[in-house]
Scaffold this active site. Structure first.
Site, PDB file in Angstrom:
ATOM      1  N   TYR A 142      38.885 -19.090   5.277  1.00 14.38           N
ATOM      2  CA  TYR A 142      38.637 -17.622   6.090  1.00 14.38           C
ATOM      3  C   TYR A 142      39.684 -17.058   4.730  1.00 14.38           C
ATOM      4  O   TYR A 142      39.946 -16.098   4.168  1.00 14.38           O
ATOM      5  CB  TYR A 142      38.918 -18.007   6.942  1.00 14.38           C
ATOM      6  CG  TYR A 142      38.807 -16.559   7.279  1.00 14.38           C
ATOM      7  CD1 TYR A 142      38.204 -15.906   8.417  1.00 14.38           C
ATOM      8  CD2 TYR A 142      40.603 -15.581   7.501  1.00 14.38           C
ATOM      9  CE1 TYR A 142      38.159 -14.199   8.676  1.00 14.38           C
ATOM     10  CE2 TYR A 142      40.215 -14.561   8.318  1.00 14.38           C
ATOM     11  CZ  TYR A 142      39.321 -13.993   9.122  1.00 14.38           C
ATOM     12  OH  TYR A 142      39.211 -13.110   9.019  1.00 14.38           O
ATOM     13  N   HIS A 148      39.904 -13.809   2.206  1.00  9.14           N
ATOM     14  CA  HIS A 148      40.426 -12.351   2.203  1.00  9.14           C
ATOM     15  C   HIS A 148      41.734 -12.577   1.029  1.00  9.14           C
ATOM     16  O   HIS A 148      42.080 -11.540   0.926  1.00  9.14           O
ATOM     17  CB  HIS A 148      41.181 -12.420   3.983  1.00  9.14           C
ATOM     18  CG  HIS A 148      40.232 -12.172   4.401  1.00  9.14           C
ATOM     19  ND1 HIS A 148      38.857 -13.382   5.040  1.00  9.14           N
ATOM     20  CD2 HIS A 148      40.252 -11.064   5.122  1.00  9.14           C
ATOM     21  CE1 HIS A 148      38.448 -12.504   6.073  1.00  9.14           C
ATOM     22  NE2 HIS A 148      38.401 -11.248   6.151  1.00  9.14           N
ATOM     23  N   TRP A 178      29.562  -7.735   4.924  1.00  5.16           N
ATOM     24  CA  TRP A 178      30.613  -8.560   5.018  1.00  5.16           C
ATOM     25  C   TRP A 178      30.787  -9.518   6.214  1.00  5.16           C
ATOM     26  O   TRP A 178      30.771  -9.987   6.767  1.00  5.16           O
ATOM     27  CB  TRP A 178      31.631  -7.865   4.979  1.00  5.16           C
ATOM     28  CG  TRP A 178      32.973  -8.288   5.363  1.00  5.16           C
ATOM     29  CD1 TRP A 178      33.875  -8.103   6.345  1.00  5.16           C
ATOM     30  CD2 TRP A 178      33.362  -8.938   4.433  1.00  5.16           C
ATOM     31  NE1 TRP A 178      34.751  -9.208   6.217  1.00  5.16           N
ATOM     32  CE2 TRP A 178      34.839  -9.370   4.345  1.00  5.16           C
ATOM     33  CE3 TRP A 178      33.528  -9.267   2.640  1.00  5.16           C
ATOM     34  CZ2 TRP A 178      35.770 -10.224   4.204  1.00  5.16           C
ATOM     35  CZ3 TRP A 178      34.616  -9.771   2.582  1.00  5.16           C
ATOM     36  CH2 TRP A 178      35.912 -10.433   3.155  1.00  5.16           C
TER      37      TRP A 178
END
Length: 106
Positions: A18, A22, A76
């Site tokens: 994760y 990002h 997304w």
């Protein structure tokens, strides 16, 4: 202007991935968020997976609706949904529940 803070929980076994995702948020997604009125948007992630999001916008409901109408957000959300606990069939955006602001020092 509204200040919006929300919580989600990232699955413990997906935290590193994760974070990595990002580091490379698609430019198309960044552009769509800005165009939809999401300003000063930040995500904070605790080691146990607690995710805190913060943004500023003129109208949060309108900003969310504007993002819901984009193809990039659909893509997304589809890619990111498996990272979270307790979505109960909702997208991560749909699972966001803003916290009530009780104090602000301007």
């Amino acid at each position: 202007m509204q200040r919006v803070c929300f919580l989600l929980r990232v699955r413990g076994d997906r935290i590193d991935e994760y974070r990595e995702r990002h580091r490379h948020v698609w430019q198309e997604m960044r552009t769509a968020l800005s165009a939809a009125g999401w300003r000063n948007y930040s995500l904070f992630l605790r080691e146990d997976g607690l995710l805190v999001g913060y943004l500023e916008t003129d109208d949060f409901d309108a900003a969310r609706a504007a993002m819901d109408a984009t193809d990039v957000n659909s893509r997304w959300q589809a890619e990111m949904g498996d990272f979270f606990e307790e979505l109960d069939g909702r997208s991560p955006d749909g699972a966001m529940r803003p916290l009530t602001e009780i104090f602000h020092l301007a």
